[in-house]
Design a protein around this motif. Structure first.
Motif, PDB file in Angstrom:
ATOM      1  N   LEU A 341     -79.832  -8.988-149.986  1.00  0.00           N
ATOM      2  CA  LEU A 341     -78.658  -8.275-150.501  1.00  0.00           C
ATOM      3  C   LEU A 341     -78.880  -6.775-150.543  1.00  0.00           C
ATOM      4  N   LEU A 342     -80.060  -6.323-150.994  1.00  0.00           N
ATOM      5  CA  LEU A 342     -80.311  -4.890-151.079  1.00  0.00           C
ATOM      6  C   LEU A 342     -80.426  -4.274-149.692  1.00  0.00           C
ATOM      7  N   VAL A 343     -81.105  -4.948-148.788  1.00  0.00           N
ATOM      8  CA  VAL A 343     -81.226  -4.444-147.421  1.00  0.00           C
ATOM      9  C   VAL A 343     -79.846  -4.365-146.773  1.00  0.00           C
ATOM     10  N   ALA A 344     -79.001  -5.381-146.993  1.00  0.00           N
ATOM     11  CA  ALA A 344     -77.652  -5.362-146.420  1.00  0.00           C
ATOM     12  C   ALA A 344     -76.856  -4.180-146.953  1.00  0.00           C
ATOM     13  N   SER A 345     -76.968  -3.900-148.243  1.00  0.00           N
ATOM     14  CA  SER A 345     -76.246  -2.760-148.815  1.00  0.00           C
ATOM     15  C   SER A 345     -76.755  -1.448-148.247  1.00  0.00           C
ATOM     16  N   LEU A 346     -78.074  -1.308-148.130  1.00  0.00           N
ATOM     17  CA  LEU A 346     -78.632  -0.067-147.591  1.00  0.00           C
ATOM     18  C   LEU A 346     -78.204   0.155-146.145  1.00  0.00           C
ATOM     19  N   PHE A 347     -78.169  -0.893-145.371  1.00  0.00           N
ATOM     20  CA  PHE A 347     -77.787  -0.714-143.967  1.00  0.00           C
ATOM     21  C   PHE A 347     -76.292  -0.474-143.806  1.00  0.00           C
ATOM     22  N   ARG A 348     -75.466  -1.078-144.664  1.00  0.00           N
ATOM     23  CA  ARG A 348     -74.040  -0.725-144.618  1.00  0.00           C
ATOM     24  C   ARG A 348     -73.859   0.755-144.913  1.00  0.00           C
TER      25      ARG A 348
END
Length: 1177
Positions: A341-348
């Motif tokens: 979830l955190l990686v997905a948010s950072l990449f968005r």
């Protein structure tokens, strides 16, 4: 042949010719998908959406090297310059307090994305402090991901040697920190964020060191004596992710209106920096009154989608997710946007950073590297959403007007709908699919989104795979808990589509499914109970019927109307039945038991040779040979043999298996034989004697020692069987006659290999022995023996029907069926056939209207491979089917060529007695009936490109015993209703509904003789039967069974050769007996209207349905043709040609349904076709 005809030019057909509407309206029998397709599941697509290594970022290291108030020596800042760090001005307070405040703010910004992570700050640290921090977080994180955030705004830029800078304890020197050491301390998996100038250098060094580590690992693995192998192995860096603010040769932007940590702001506060950047663009002038101060006052919270700020955050998430899904490869999208979830948010948010920072000539870098996304068209949709929101700000803040929600999601759904409606078959995936996913969160648009999602999933398995790759699964799983009734039909459809494509989800959702015990008894009872609720719009079969396996498709028998269902449920509960059948022992009421071995039944003389009474309807099939599986056995002798009531549940289920083992459809009988073989082997193993340890065990229901009860069996059944003389066993393999194509006259062989014979272990004992005797010596132990017969123990019955049924949901169901598409190939072929039919009817009618004076022009003559027993013209193609005892030959009577010849598959002691063309007006099938009551339906006959294939087969009449002197089985087919009338050497007329595939009626004939001829009229619901005692009986199938026989004529005194009911409202009955008396009856009158006398000794007769003609064949080697007035038109005694030989005894004959053609088969193997004079044709 059908495919050949489809390509032939349609000659002589003018524009005025039209296809007959009745052809379009006629139902088709056995043409559903289950009959036309191979019963197997679809090939499962590899599903990459399910993340097997889902991760979580559990620890975050925030390393800030700011040294507030002191600029690094290699950076020259502009004046004015960007100063904000985490939206804090470090010069507005003391250096130490500013540093702590910035660190706390950065932690809060990260906590918005991952509140449950463990955060540790390291403010202006030394090398030892960084090492201690990283090793501590890795130790606590174990195999989970750790984030390392590095802000190097207060230290020199990274070096080309792969070093970043920290401080010494006194802050008097900058100390280099090697990326190699940082890798060692952080381990893997990790994510690194670098917010500093020349950050791309760190990414390059990181990759070089990671490659060096991989090489060291390989060396240590190959050579254990190498010095590297003696050292602690370095961790692999394969699962590490990096985000860097700029390329290796770039400096960070210093725009005064932007924060100094612009990259960090984009990653952690995307909406705030996106609005600020939007206001700095020239396009904001189109929105008057919006300033940088005003956007700080946007009302709402980020996590509340009903507020302006929350809605903007929601739209931003949908747009960045959509851009990533459309641009990134699928596996990379799954890794970066669905794994953590955190990686997905950072990449968005990284996509936003790329867009903003590229506008200032700064290019963010990531590893793995992403394709450029800053120019994607969806950013324009984001600008429009921001524009609409900001345009309302002045009035919302100053005047307090209500916030108007953005039309973004409704417009995107409309775009998705346009893609679904207007798109072509082969096209790129819809880019709005991730947005549809986000819309499912909104109650306002949820119903519409589910409807569109269902339509998308209906496009096929590829669409389901795309939706799963986007991440649809958790959303629709959550919606299952919704109480909204209007969503349920859509959710059921969507779930059916998903489960049909990804069968592994069935296992994953097993907690939602009721689990049943997977043993013999429970499966049997469940099968029978579910049969009553089978989802077909059909009434239940009448009670008291016999066992009738009805085909749903290959390999899937459906048991209809088994009269013993009630007994099965009444005798025992499922649990007791399960326990008993697992042990395969038949327990008497007294408590003693005897091991039930099929070998005992099959080799016992009294059990296999005594025939029971057919009227009793209770008999068991013996195992003498596979071809005689349906031979009956006496209840009385069998009852005394096994010592239990034959109406017990065990024997009733056994009867079902025996009937299925003799089913005419090979796949059904094979499946039943697998079950029987498995049970036979287990029963054989259970029959082995058990060592008796004490007297109390004698009363237990265990497989008994063959001392007392075993001797009783042998005394009742005659002498004990031996292994050498056992003629057969249940474990014999079914001898299947393959469908063979043979254009020569060699008859198909009826040969098969017999399977291995198994004899119960108890048969190896002497007749008398001691109680504790060990029995015969065995060379192998039981374990080895079990392995030797593992094929019987592990015999699993798999039909493929469930997988095939699931395949239906994987295919488009909303699409217009191809047969209804006016431009489809199937539709064009049907039009061609129906035009051909109209031409045949029209031309044939013209010839008949001219009048027929003679019918003796021989247009076809050939020698059939076997003696013709039944002959049948195809109604519209120049094809004639000729059946002998057990094979069918197809001839082209126009060209004089043999088209096909194959074996019907009936046992060698049976014969074909009737044939009918089903769907003759369209895709023709051939139905054959044999004198054992079996019905088989074939397709692909007379087709040069395909082999004949059995569509279905079932036991049409279950009480017939093959005989050479009876009528066999007679049938009549109603294409208009799809009903098949069957009778013969039985006392009933059985009606089958081929659409519902079930028996609908058993009409008692009320006579003691066989039925020799059947004729029906669908419009009047009348059935006329000619019988062997000379009577003609008329039945109205609409009436009750006790009243349905409405007329009986007893004017004939001998066997009725033919009874025919004319197919029009005033149609009369015409009947002929072997004595040559022809009688005409009006069904409303009790006596005949007219009587004619023709030749005696008739062997065959047929009546032309269109012309006023009938023809009869005689054992005196001639054929006579008469008109309706009984006037002889001509005799046929010789074959045409020079020195034409005499016609043999007539075995069969048939008129063409339309043309004035007569086919005659004789005992000398010849088949000939006669027509009117050539000048008339």
């Amino acid at each position: 042949m059908e495919s050949e005809l489809l390509q032939s030019p349609l000659l002589g057909l003018g524009e005025e010719d039209e296809s007959d509407l009745t052809d379009w309206n006629l139902p088709l029998a056995f043409m559903k998908k289950r009959h036309c397709e191979k019963i197997e599941g679809s090939k499962s697509l590899a599903q990459s959406w399910r993340m097997k290594d889902r991760m979580k970022t559990v620890s975050v290291a925030l390393v800030l090297c700011l040294n507030v108030g002191v600029d690094p020596p290699d950076v020259v800042k502009t004046t004015p310059c960007a100063r904000l760090e985490c939206w804090i001005d470090p010069l507005s307070m003391g250096p130490q307090k500013a540093l702590e405040t910035i660190g706390a703010n950065l932690q809060k910004q990260y906590e918005n994305w991952q509140p449950r992570a463990r955060y540790k700050q390291s403010l202006d640290p030394t090398v030892d402090e960084v090492k201690k921090l990283c090793t501590s977080l890795r130790r606590n994180a174990k195999e989970e991901r750790v984030l390392f955030h590095y802000n190097g705004h207060g230290v020199p830029r990274p070096t080309v040697n792969g070093e970043i800078w920290v401080f010494n304890k006194n802050y008097t020197q900058y100390i280099p920190l090697s990326i190699y050491d940082l890798q060692t301390w952080m381990g893997s998996p990790s994510i690194f964020v670098y917010d500093c100038s020349n950050a791309g250098l760190i990414v390059k060094s990181f990759k070089q060191f990671a490659l060096q580590r991989e090489q060291e690992l390989e060396v240590a693995a190959i050579n254990p004596n190498h010095p590297l192998a003696q050292m602690p192995l370095p961790p692999s860096m394969k699962n590490c992710i990096q985000l860097a603010a700029c390329e290796a040769n770039e400096l960070l932007p210093m725009i005064p209106d932007l924060p100094a940590d612009l990259f960090t702001s984009c990653l952690t506060t995307p909406i705030k920096i996106a609005l600020r950047w939007f206001c700095m663009q020239k396009s904001v002038r189109l929105v008057p009154g919006v300033t940088l101060d005003l956007i700080e006052k946007i009302p709402g919270r980020l996590n509340d989608r009903r507020t302006p700020l929350g809605e903007l955050n929601w739209i931003f998430t949908a747009i960045t997710d959509t851009i990533a899904w459309n641009v990134l490869p699928r596996d990379l999208f799954q890794k970066l946007f669905r794994q953590d979830l955190l990686v997905a948010s950072l990449f968005r948010n990284f996509l936003l950073a790329e867009r903003i920072m590229r506008s200032y000539n700064c290019t963010p870098v990531s590893s793995p590297r992403l394709p450029p996304t800053y120019m994607h068209a969806m950013w324009q949709a984001w600008d429009l959403a921001v524009d609409i929101c900001l345009s309302q700000l002045p009035t919302i803040i100053e005047e307090g007007t209500a916030f108007r929600h953005s039309p973004f999601f409704a417009e995107q759904l409309t775009a998705f709908q346009v893609w679904l409606t207007m798109g072509v078959e082969n096209r790129n995936p819809p880019e709005q699919l991730p947005i549809v996913l986000q819309v499912l969160l909104s109650q306002v648009h949820r119903l519409r989104a589910l409807d569109l999602l269902g339509r998308f999933l209906d496009l096929g398995p590829w669409a389901v795979s795309l939706a799963l790759s986007v991440g649809i699964f958790p959303y629709v799983l959550k919606l299952l808990q919704s109480s909204a009734r209007e969503l349920r039909p859509l959710l059921v459809f969507i779930w059916a589509k998903i489960l049909a494509v990804d069968s592994e989800l069935v296992v994953a959702l097993s907690h939602l499914v009721v689990q049943y015990e997977s043993n013999f008894c429970t499966v049997a009872l469940q099968f029978m109970e579910e049969e009553k609720n089978y989802p077909l719009p059909s009434p239940a079969a009448p009670e008291g019927g016999s066992l009738t396996p009805v085909r749903d498709g290959p390999c899937t028998p459906r048991l209809r109307s088994v009269s013993s269902y009630g007994n099965i449920r009444a005798v025992t509960t499922a649990r007791n039945l399960n326990k008993s059948l697992q042990n395969l022992s038949l327990n008497e009421e007294s408590g003693s038991s005897v091991a039930f071995s099929p070998g005992n039944l099959s080799t016992s003389s009294s059990a296999s040779s005594t025939l029971g009474s057919p009227e009793n309807e209770e008999y068991i099939l013996s195992f003498e040979t596979i071809d005689k599986m349906r031979r009956v056995s006496s209840y009385s002798s069998l009852n005394s043999l096994i010592g239990v009531s034959f109406n017990s549940v065990y024997t009733q289920i056994w009867r079902v298996l025996l009937h299925l083992a003799a089913d005419p459809y090979p796949d059904v009988s094979d499946l039943a034989m697998k079950v029987l073989n498995s049970i036979a082997y287990k029963a054989t193993v259970n029959a082995r004697p058990q060592r008796i340890l004490d007297t109390s065990s004698l009363t237990q229901s265990a497989p008994a020692s063959p001392t007392n009860k075993g001797m009783h069996i042998h005394q009742v059944g005659g002498s004990p069987p031996t292994t050498s003389t056992s003629s057969s066993s249940l474990t014999n393999d079914v001898t299947k006659q393959p469908v063979s194509r043979d254009i020569t006259s060699v008859r198909p062989a009826n040969v098969g290999n017999m399977g291995v014979q198994y004899t119960p272990h108890s048969h190896q004992f002497p007749r008398t022995r001691k109680m504790f005797d060990k029995g015969p010596e065995q060379t192998t132990d039981d374990a080895d023996d079990t392995v030797g017969h593992k094929s019987f123990i592990s015999a699993t019955v798999q039909t493929g029907f469930c997988d095939w049924s699931a395949k239906y949901f994987a295919q488009p169901v909303m699409k217009i069926p191809e047969e209804h598409d006016l431009e489809s190939q199937i539709r064009k072929e049907r039009e061609w056939r129906f035009l051909r039919n109209a031409r045949v009817r029209k031309q044939a009618q013209k010839i008949i209207q001219k009048g027929i004076s003679r019918l003796d022009d021989q247009i076809f003559l050939n020698r059939n491979p076997g003696v013709p027993s039944v002959v049948k013209f195809h109604p519209f193609t120049p094809c004639i089917a000729v059946a002998d005892k057990d094979s069918i030959c197809f001839w082209d009577w126009e060209k004089g060529e043999k088209l096909d010849y194959f074996h019907n598959g009936n046992p060698r002691y049976t014969r074909i007695t009737a044939m009918e063309y089903l769907n003759g007006q369209d895709c023709s099938l051939l139905l054959t009936a044999t004198d054992d009551g079996a019905i088989r339906v074939w397709k692909n006959f007379a087709d040069l490109e395909k082999n004949p294939e059995m569509v279905t087969a079932w036991q049409g009449l279950s009480d017939m015993l093959p005989t050479t002197r009876g009528a066999g089985m007679v049938v009549d087919w109603e294409q208009e209703t799809g009903l098949l009338m069957t009778s013969g050497d039985v006392r009933i007329i059985r009606i089958w509904d081929t659409d519902r595939e079930m028996k609908v009626q058993d009409i008692p004939t009320g006579a003691d003789s066989c039925v020799t001829s059947l004729s029906c009229d669908s419009h009047r619901s009348l059935i006329v039967a000619g019988l062997g005692d000379g009577s003609i009986r008329v039945f109205d199938r609409r009436m009750a069974l006790s009243e349905c026989r409405v007329m009986t004529y007893r004017e004939h005194t001998a066997w009725v050769v033919k009874a025919y009911l004319q197919k029009h409202p005033e149609g009369h009955i015409m009947s002929v007996s072997v004595n040559g008396d022809v009688r005409f009856f009006d069904p409303r009158m009790p006596e005949s209207m007219k009587v004619l006398q023709i030749v005696k000794g008739l062997t065959a007769l047929d009546i032309h349905p269109q012309a006023n003609l009938f023809a009869c064949g005689s054992m005196n080697q001639f054929t006579a043709i008469y008109n309706g007035n009984g006037e002889l038109i001509n005799n046929i005694k010789y074959y045409d040609g020079f020195m034409g030989q005499r016609v043999g005894a007539i075995s069969c004959l048939a008129f063409h349904p339309h043309w004035p053609h007569l086919a005659v088969g004789s005992n000398d193997y010849y088949i000939s076709v006669y027509s009117v004079e050539k000048r008339i044709r």
